[in-house]
Design a protein around this motif. Structure first.
Motif, PDB file in Angstrom:
ATOM      1  N   PHE A 113     -15.261   4.114   2.717  1.00 55.22           N
ATOM      2  CA  PHE A 113     -13.922   5.072   2.154  1.00 55.22           C
ATOM      3  C   PHE A 113     -12.866   5.067   3.375  1.00 55.22           C
ATOM      4  O   PHE A 113     -11.478   4.894   3.200  1.00 55.22           O
ATOM      5  CB  PHE A 113     -14.441   6.243   1.958  1.00 55.22           C
ATOM      6  CG  PHE A 113     -13.546   7.474   1.659  1.00 55.22           C
ATOM      7  CD1 PHE A 113     -12.935   7.542   0.331  1.00 55.22           C
ATOM      8  CD2 PHE A 113     -12.819   7.822   2.536  1.00 55.22           C
ATOM      9  CE1 PHE A 113     -11.918   8.275   0.087  1.00 55.22           C
ATOM     10  CE2 PHE A 113     -11.954   9.085   2.392  1.00 55.22           C
ATOM     11  CZ  PHE A 113     -11.385   9.229   0.941  1.00 55.22           C
ATOM     12  N   ALA A 114     -13.382   5.183   4.740  1.00 60.83           N
ATOM     13  CA  ALA A 114     -12.346   5.193   5.967  1.00 60.83           C
ATOM     14  C   ALA A 114     -11.718   4.045   6.243  1.00 60.83           C
ATOM     15  O   ALA A 114     -10.250   3.998   6.100  1.00 60.83           O
ATOM     16  CB  ALA A 114     -13.182   5.461   7.190  1.00 60.83           C
ATOM     17  N   PHE A 115     -12.094   2.843   5.812  1.00 62.70           N
ATOM     18  CA  PHE A 115     -11.503   1.612   5.751  1.00 62.70           C
ATOM     19  C   PHE A 115     -10.374   1.744   4.757  1.00 62.70           C
ATOM     20  O   PHE A 115      -9.401   1.360   5.056  1.00 62.70           O
ATOM     21  CB  PHE A 115     -12.496   0.482   5.766  1.00 62.70           C
ATOM     22  CG  PHE A 115     -13.584  -0.026   6.766  1.00 62.70           C
ATOM     23  CD1 PHE A 115     -13.231   0.721   8.104  1.00 62.70           C
ATOM     24  CD2 PHE A 115     -14.695  -0.594   6.471  1.00 62.70           C
ATOM     25  CE1 PHE A 115     -14.030   0.173   9.049  1.00 62.70           C
ATOM     26  CE2 PHE A 115     -15.575  -0.854   7.644  1.00 62.70           C
ATOM     27  CZ  PHE A 115     -15.123  -0.277   8.841  1.00 62.70           C
ATOM     28  N   ASN A 116     -10.933   2.014   3.564  1.00 55.11           N
ATOM     29  CA  ASN A 116      -9.993   1.955   2.296  1.00 55.11           C
ATOM     30  C   ASN A 116      -8.731   2.879   2.590  1.00 55.11           C
ATOM     31  O   ASN A 116      -7.636   2.540   2.072  1.00 55.11           O
ATOM     32  CB  ASN A 116     -10.481   2.174   1.010  1.00 55.11           C
ATOM     33  CG  ASN A 116     -11.467   1.056   0.735  1.00 55.11           C
ATOM     34  OD1 ASN A 116     -11.422   0.013   1.196  1.00 55.11           O
ATOM     35  ND2 ASN A 116     -12.258   1.513  -0.234  1.00 55.11           N
ATOM     36  N   SER A 117      -9.078   4.254   3.108  1.00 61.10           N
ATOM     37  CA  SER A 117      -8.033   5.085   3.208  1.00 61.10           C
ATOM     38  C   SER A 117      -6.965   4.671   4.109  1.00 61.10           C
ATOM     39  O   SER A 117      -5.827   4.994   4.038  1.00 61.10           O
ATOM     40  CB  SER A 117      -8.732   6.394   3.520  1.00 61.10           C
ATOM     41  OG  SER A 117      -8.932   6.418   4.995  1.00 61.10           O
ATOM     42  N   GLY A 118      -7.454   3.860   5.120  1.00 59.00           N
ATOM     43  CA  GLY A 118      -6.246   3.316   6.134  1.00 59.00           C
ATOM     44  C   GLY A 118      -5.486   2.273   5.410  1.00 59.00           C
ATOM     45  O   GLY A 118      -4.108   2.338   5.522  1.00 59.00           O
ATOM     46  N   VAL A 119      -6.028   1.434   4.629  1.00 53.41           N
ATOM     47  CA  VAL A 119      -5.013   0.618   3.674  1.00 53.41           C
ATOM     48  C   VAL A 119      -4.069   1.646   2.880  1.00 53.41           C
ATOM     49  O   VAL A 119      -2.957   1.156   2.820  1.00 53.41           O
ATOM     50  CB  VAL A 119      -5.893  -0.271   2.711  1.00 53.41           C
ATOM     51  CG1 VAL A 119      -4.922  -1.124   2.073  1.00 53.41           C
ATOM     52  CG2 VAL A 119      -6.818  -0.982   3.856  1.00 53.41           C
ATOM     53  N   LYS A 120      -4.639   2.440   2.173  1.00 56.36           N
ATOM     54  CA  LYS A 120      -3.801   3.169   1.283  1.00 56.36           C
ATOM     55  C   LYS A 120      -2.974   3.950   1.968  1.00 56.36           C
ATOM     56  O   LYS A 120      -1.418   4.053   1.661  1.00 56.36           O
ATOM     57  CB  LYS A 120      -4.832   4.144   0.548  1.00 56.36           C
ATOM     58  CG  LYS A 120      -5.185   3.611  -0.691  1.00 56.36           C
ATOM     59  CD  LYS A 120      -6.229   4.741  -1.227  1.00 56.36           C
ATOM     60  CE  LYS A 120      -7.201   4.102  -2.200  1.00 56.36           C
ATOM     61  NZ  LYS A 120      -8.355   5.133  -2.809  1.00 56.36           N
ATOM     62  N   ALA A 121      -3.230   4.570   3.172  1.00 57.46           N
ATOM     63  CA  ALA A 121      -2.093   5.298   4.237  1.00 57.46           C
ATOM     64  C   ALA A 121      -1.071   4.533   4.463  1.00 57.46           C
ATOM     65  O   ALA A 121       0.187   4.819   4.453  1.00 57.46           O
ATOM     66  CB  ALA A 121      -2.774   6.026   5.022  1.00 57.46           C
ATOM     67  N   VAL A 122      -1.377   3.230   5.003  1.00 60.10           N
ATOM     68  CA  VAL A 122      -0.347   2.311   5.515  1.00 60.10           C
ATOM     69  C   VAL A 122       0.530   2.129   4.326  1.00 60.10           C
ATOM     70  O   VAL A 122       1.775   1.847   4.710  1.00 60.10           O
ATOM     71  CB  VAL A 122      -0.938   1.147   6.161  1.00 60.10           C
ATOM     72  CG1 VAL A 122       0.083   0.193   6.412  1.00 60.10           C
ATOM     73  CG2 VAL A 122      -1.529   1.703   7.433  1.00 60.10           C
ATOM     74  N   SER A 123      -0.024   2.058   3.277  1.00 58.01           N
ATOM     75  CA  SER A 123       0.996   1.453   1.817  1.00 58.01           C
ATOM     76  C   SER A 123       1.805   2.565   1.707  1.00 58.01           C
ATOM     77  O   SER A 123       3.195   2.212   1.251  1.00 58.01           O
ATOM     78  CB  SER A 123      -0.009   1.113   0.777  1.00 58.01           C
ATOM     79  OG  SER A 123       0.696   0.833  -0.175  1.00 58.01           O
ATOM     80  N   GLU A 124       1.273   3.704   1.646  1.00 59.89           N
ATOM     81  CA  GLU A 124       2.214   4.968   1.416  1.00 59.89           C
ATOM     82  C   GLU A 124       3.382   5.212   2.559  1.00 59.89           C
ATOM     83  O   GLU A 124       4.314   5.272   2.198  1.00 59.89           O
ATOM     84  CB  GLU A 124       1.441   6.517   1.696  1.00 59.89           C
ATOM     85  CG  GLU A 124       0.727   6.413   0.152  1.00 59.89           C
ATOM     86  CD  GLU A 124       0.022   7.922   0.065  1.00 59.89           C
ATOM     87  OE1 GLU A 124       0.874   8.983   0.624  1.00 59.89           O
ATOM     88  OE2 GLU A 124      -1.162   7.977   0.016  1.00 59.89           O
ATOM     89  N   ALA A 125       2.800   4.835   3.835  1.00 59.01           N
ATOM     90  CA  ALA A 125       3.734   4.987   4.940  1.00 59.01           C
ATOM     91  C   ALA A 125       5.112   3.893   4.857  1.00 59.01           C
ATOM     92  O   ALA A 125       6.105   4.165   4.889  1.00 59.01           O
ATOM     93  CB  ALA A 125       3.175   4.897   6.179  1.00 59.01           C
ATOM     94  N   CYS A 126       4.529   2.704   4.263  1.00 59.02           N
ATOM     95  CA  CYS A 126       5.504   1.709   4.276  1.00 59.02           C
ATOM     96  C   CYS A 126       6.411   1.944   3.110  1.00 59.02           C
ATOM     97  O   CYS A 126       7.706   1.747   3.234  1.00 59.02           O
ATOM     98  CB  CYS A 126       4.664   0.293   4.139  1.00 59.02           C
ATOM     99  SG  CYS A 126       4.067  -0.466   5.211  1.00 59.02           S
ATOM    100  N   ASP A 127       5.914   2.384   1.930  1.00 65.70           N
ATOM    101  CA  ASP A 127       6.922   2.982   0.922  1.00 65.70           C
ATOM    102  C   ASP A 127       7.816   3.882   1.193  1.00 65.70           C
ATOM    103  O   ASP A 127       8.940   3.840   0.826  1.00 65.70           O
ATOM    104  CB  ASP A 127       5.902   3.111  -0.361  1.00 65.70           C
ATOM    105  CG  ASP A 127       5.142   2.242  -0.982  1.00 65.70           C
ATOM    106  OD1 ASP A 127       5.722   0.953  -0.706  1.00 65.70           O
ATOM    107  OD2 ASP A 127       4.327   2.392  -1.868  1.00 65.70           O
TER     108      ASP A 127
END
Ligand SMILES: Cc1cc2nc3c(=O)[nH]c(=O)nc-3n(C[C@H](O)[C@H](O)[C@H](O)COP(=O)(O)OP(=O)(O)OC[C@H]3O[C@@H](n4cnc5c(N)ncnc54)[C@H](O)[C@@H]3O)c2cc1C
Length: 333
Positions: free
Chosen positions: A305-319
């Motif tokens: 979950f921690a690995f996945n949340s890093g991916v999601k948060a970077v995606s939100e930050a990039c957007d």
């Protein structure tokens, strides 16, 4: 004062995965700094997981469907650290060890100042990945201060001569601690406020029930602790229900889960008031994201979950906040 586009606080699974995803989105390793409070990566896992503990990919029954580059299968603690270190070397991650953040300030231009005692980092976005493990839930009953060193929240420092151990809790950690301590030769008493092991994953419930059935542990079902007193160098545990007489043990292991470090986050200047639901990422301070356990809401986190949340948060930050050089990575197929 140093300037980086991206500051990540905490070098655990979430912090490392966030850095890797930012690199996958086109940032260079020199653009990212990870600030770690202790002297090693994933310090909480290193210091709190017993060496014998199997690391489960589907922890607490959460399916491990990894969405980014980082993912674990069931493995040993050593294999997990080999994996993390390999990734850190491959991606040349910059980690500043032994630094604790004291203040995060949003500047007028939208950037942040992240202050530690040693340095101040100016950045465009902050990912907070400090986890929950530094804040174990306590028993909430009176404990004689003379035996405060006999109350543990993991089993790393239980000595062989501390023969009789009371484990308190009914979740997966209590199951794992009970099993490992029994295998190490301790005499274990398990106290749980419930009657059956419904909060454990199937394997842990089975293991614990076998230990009870084979009389390898003493199980106090539906037991609630009232207080713990000192007697010589031992602890006397008193229960609310009279069916359980006072129990003398060498040490008590409290395995009641962890809590969000709300006080510390508030001290840094981060408000935690608006968080609701099962999953959250961006905080009320725009440009500051929670990742890992801090983003896991009520159901709690896991390594994948921690690995996945890093991916999601970077995606939100990039957007929303960063001019990420590359589009989101998509796995083939
Ligand atoms: C007993 C136990 C057993 C578990 N077993 C499993 C399992 O088998 N499988 C599984 O998937 N999950 C398991 N989990 C859950 C898993 O460990 C967490 O969900 C996961 O580690 C969360 O990752 P994280 O990066 O969010 O936080 P953490 O792993 O807690 O990492 C946080 C990092 O931030 C650092 N840090 C803390 N405070 C600060 C600060 N103020 N400043 C800078 N750095 C800081 C820490 O030192 C650490 O390196 C278990 C948890 C516990 C308690």
């Amino acid at each position: 004062m140093s300037t980086f586009p991206i500051v990540i606080i905490g070098a655990g699974p979430a912090g490392i995965a966030t850095a890797i995803e930012a690199i996958n989105r086109g940032y260079k390793s020199e653009d990212i700094v990870i600030i770690e409070r202790f002297g090693e990566v994933a310090y909480m896992i290193s210091s709190k997981y017993p060496d014998e503990k199997p690391i489960l990919a589907n922890y607490k029954g959460r399916m491990a469907a990894c969405i980014g580059d980082m993912c674990i299968t069931d493995m040993t603690k050593k294999e997990f650290f080999d994996y993390l270190n390999e990734v850190i070397t491959k991606y040349k991650l910059k980690i500043e060890f032994h630094q604790q953040v004291t203040q995060i300030t949003k500047l007028r231009n939208g950037q942040f100042n992240v202050a530690t005692k040693e340095d101040t980092y100016t950045c465009d976005v902050v990912f907070v990945a400090i986890g929950n493990m530094a804040a174990p839930r306590n028993l909430g009953v009176p404990i004689d201060p003379k035996i405060s060193d006999k109350i543990h929240y993991d089993i790393q420092n239980i000595k062989a001569e501390q023969r009789c151990v009371l484990v308190v809790g009914g979740g997966d950690s209590s199951a794992e601690y009970t099993k490992i301590l029994t295998e190490r030769g301790h005499s274990v008493v398990l106290s749980y406020r419930g009657s059956s092991f419904t909060r454990m994953i199937e394997q842990n419930a089975k293991n614990t029930q076998s230990l009870v059935d084979e009389k390898k542990i003493h199980y106090l079902s539906e037991s609630l602790i009232e207080r713990i007193d000192a007697k010589d160098s031992s602890s006397v545990v008193y229960f609310k229900d009279e069916k359980y007489p006072p129990l003398i043990v060498s040490v008590v292991v409290v395995a009641l889960g962890t809590e969000r470090p709300t006080n510390y986050l508030n001290t840094l200047g981060i408000s935690t008031k608006t968080e609701t639901g099962e999953f959250f990422s961006e905080s009320s301070m725009k440009g500051l994201f929670f990742v890992g356990d801090l983003a896991s809401g009520k159901s709690g986190g896991s390594i994948n979950f921690a690995f996945n949340s890093g991916v999601k948060a970077v995606s939100e930050a990039c957007d929303m906040h960063l001019d990420c050089p590359l589009p989101a990575y998509r796995k083939a197929g």
